[in-house]
Design an enzyme around this catalytic site. Sequence first.
Site, PDB file in Angstrom:
ATOM      1  CG  ASN A 228      -1.914  -0.967   1.218  1.00  0.00           C
ATOM      2  OD1 ASN A 228      -2.323  -1.525  -0.048  1.00  0.00           O
ATOM      3  ND2 ASN A 228      -2.777  -1.432   1.912  1.00  0.00           N
ATOM      4  CD  GLU A 254      -4.861  19.395 -17.866  1.00  0.00           C
ATOM      5  OE1 GLU A 254      -3.489  19.094 -18.488  1.00  0.00           O
ATOM      6  OE2 GLU A 254      -5.025  20.289 -17.125  1.00  0.00           O
TER       7      GLU A 254
END
Length: 449
Positions: A228, A254
């Site tokens: 993680n 974007e």
Amino acid sequence: MREVISLNVGQAGCQIANSCWELYCLEHGIQPDGYLTEERKKEDPDHGFSTFFSETGQGKYVPRTIYADLEPNVVDEVRTGTYRSLFHPENLITGKEDASNNYARGHYTVGKEMIDQVLDKVRRMADSCSGLQGFLVFHSFGGGTGSGFGALLMERLSVDYGKKSKLEFCVYPAPQNATSVVEPYNSILTTHTTLEHSDCSFMVDNEAIYDICRRNLGIERPSYENLNRLIAQVVSSITASLRFDGSLNVDLNEFQTNLVPYPRIHFPLVAYSPVISADKASHEANSVQDITMSCFEPNNQMVKCDPRNGKYMATCLLYRGDVVPKETHAAVATLKTKRTIQFVDWCPTGFKIGICYQPPQQVPNGDLAKVNRAVCMLSNTTAISEAWSALDHKFDLMYSKRAFVHWYVGEGMEEGEFSEAREDLAALERDYEEVASDSLEEEGEEVEY
């Protein structure tokens, strides 16, 4: 401000979120209790982190995030852990019984009871934003809560916040080491449900990240925390331009504009470089050229698939740290001369570049070395359909015998949903094949429609 709300669903989503917030706090100089560190107070106030944190009257910063899990264990660790006073207690939402690896429980029976509570908190959080930009949803494909409740949440967000972007970070079931037998069912059902609701899904698979930890960091038996923390670096790179300034900033919309050529083909492959352990750091050059090249090696990619078998449609390179535009252009020019990196012929340019001047931060006593520059590559490549076909094959083996199907039907699902979901994924695989084979001669024949 352009705020972003993170929603973490199920065990995987919540544990990835723990690592992400730990890293965001380090990057912004926020202590585990939510107040700024002394050094940070002396610097110029930087308003970048209001995209991810809201500020209270007392000068405390509270993450704009919601944890949701149908069983309490994982979130209880947050409630009692180091960062317990960072999060708003009302935004840690848990049920009493888990989804027991069953998509139908997460999506229909157990999940239905909790969804309104979660959406109510989302609504409150959204109301306190001046210009909500979108949502980041963290969940796994294989678990019951991640797949079922995650899909339900995406559907409901589409209804309530239709125009806002929704980006997913999904833990895709690893090809070899599975955590449950019914992962292929859950994954295909959740993909089918969220396909039209998600704008962009960044997939990571545990096996690929295990291998990166073993190979590059020398950790023999990586724990979920090791995995993680590596995923958190990637998420941090993707969101860095929302939180810090740079010469080429990239916002949520974007990503979609530059990475998603067709609405269904929205599964970019993620790669990150440099991943080096603290003891090897001093021997590596890590020039912009080196780290850019290593992103195109299958070893540094977060999903097990071989991009050399596919074609790239679009690539987004997000640099952070000590990087100037001139070096990035030189690196991209070199990439274009490589024969192994093939672009589809209808997308000649193919590179979007983002630069953020904030150098990457590392968790103290973590596995990653301190580096002064890093790059995260998001590339939409047709090779990722390998991941789908492997999963579809496993689904077919089980479904041909209708194995385990009664658990799903017993929770109120129709058996037809399985075949519908499977057909949708077959169509997705075909979409990828078509994109890869769309050379210009074929275009000429298909003008009729």
